[in-house]
Write an enzyme that holds these catalytic residues in place. Sequence first.
Site, mmCIF file in Angstrom:
data_model
loop_
_atom_site.group_PDB
_atom_site.id
_atom_site.type_symbol
_atom_site.label_atom_id
_atom_site.label_comp_id
_atom_site.label_asym_id
_atom_site.label_seq_id
_atom_site.Cartn_x
_atom_site.Cartn_y
_atom_site.Cartn_z
ATOM 1 N N CYS A 1 -9.055 20.374 19.348
ATOM 2 C CA CYS A 1 -8.946 20.793 20.748
ATOM 3 C C CYS A 1 -8.180 19.786 21.602
ATOM 4 O O CYS A 1 -8.745 19.194 22.536
ATOM 5 C CB CYS A 1 -10.342 21.008 21.315
ATOM 6 S SG CYS A 1 -11.170 22.300 20.418
ATOM 7 N N GLY B 1 0.856 -1.189 0.000
ATOM 8 C CA GLY B 1 0.000 0.000 0.000
ATOM 9 C C GLY B 1 0.889 1.234 0.000
ATOM 10 O O GLY B 1 0.988 1.972 -0.971
#
Length: 409
Positions: free
Chosen positions: A331, A264
């Site tokens: 965050c 991959g």
Amino acid sequence: MTISRNQMLEFAAQYGTPLYVYDGDEIINHYRELYDFIGHKKLQICYAMKANYNFHILKMLNSVGAALDTVSLGDVLLALRAGFPANKIIYTANNITDQEMDEVKATGVLFNIGSISELERFGKKFPGSDICLRFNPDVKDGDSDKTMTAGDLTKFGILMEEVDKTVEIVRNYQLRVVGLHEHTGSGIQNVDSVFQSMKNLMSLATRERFPDLLFLDFGGGFKVPYMPTERRVDYISMGAEICKLFNAFCKEYGRELKLVFEPGKYIVAEAGYLLTQVCCIKKNRERIIVGCDSGFPQLIRPVLYGAYHHITNLSNPDGPMKVYDICGNICETGDRFAEQRKVQEIHEGDILMIANAGAYCYSMGGVYNMRPMPAEVLVQEGFAELARKRLSPQELVDLIVDESTIPQD
Ligand code: LLP
């Protein structure tokens, strides 16, 4: 890289940031290179679509004759939709539910089974079927503990010492084992690990145990450089050794089998870039914090594996090098693409380019903090096309809110 800096900046302006840009020519080159390196006449490269399942990339690889390694019903359905024939798709899932087993079987793709219990279950349901068996080659290698898929800490594969028990189950259900498989890990650091895993798998593949073999599949894991100073593996000599080992095996087995690999990263990693714009620069005492309009859900490898991804300031390529924390917009303090990294001097509004974003970046993405995934652009022979559009935040909300599940009052 065949895409110029100016083109990259144009893409950022035209399609907006964050943005993935893929170099289609480079993807095809990498795919073809493998055939040059491993000059075996019965070689089949099965692209591991988990690395990047962009539909346009799949179609492009189908058009040059690639086969496909898939890991879920979703992968299989997408692969079929991209035009891959079922007989060029191998399905290597783990923890398969009965329902998925039934649905995937109905598509006609070949199951690659890596546990005794799943083999039993499959045999009961589908006696007489063709299958491939995945063994744990007992060689530990990979670019992080999390991506080593062999040895004694992994959930993958049937243990080599269980081979005879496996053969018993196969015989009970008259299954026809057409292939044996192993996958050592992703980003294999030492080429000797490739050879050792091959030898271990080949030692199981006797004519007596498995008389119907058509192929041996040695997985993926071919490493590519992520750091500019990293040396490229000598794939030419690795390929020669692979052929030598495999030819000797086939001679002993008494038949020429197909040689299969499932890379991959090798095919797509270096061909992808993530462009992100700098929105905010601030100081935290000694550190200069560069805040970008992308974050770890869009490129998680640094956070998850401590992986290095090279970063270039496309807007100021000749600027003096300075040290920065390059942070995302999520965050969490850990949301950093790079910590204390030297990059050409950065100003707000600059476009940064993160390299090696072709593999396991979009495909591992998510919408944490309700930020939609970026658009993807594919460039082929100098021509750029939008290969997937970005959802707007409103479209994302519309996808998530399912009116039928909300009680009416
Ligand atoms: N075949 C099997 C059975 C696999 O499990 C994998 C990867 C491959 C082939 C392809 O490996 P590759 O050639 O791409 O290294 N998310 C991690 C990589 C996880 C790979 C999982 N399996 C990363 O970003 O490094």
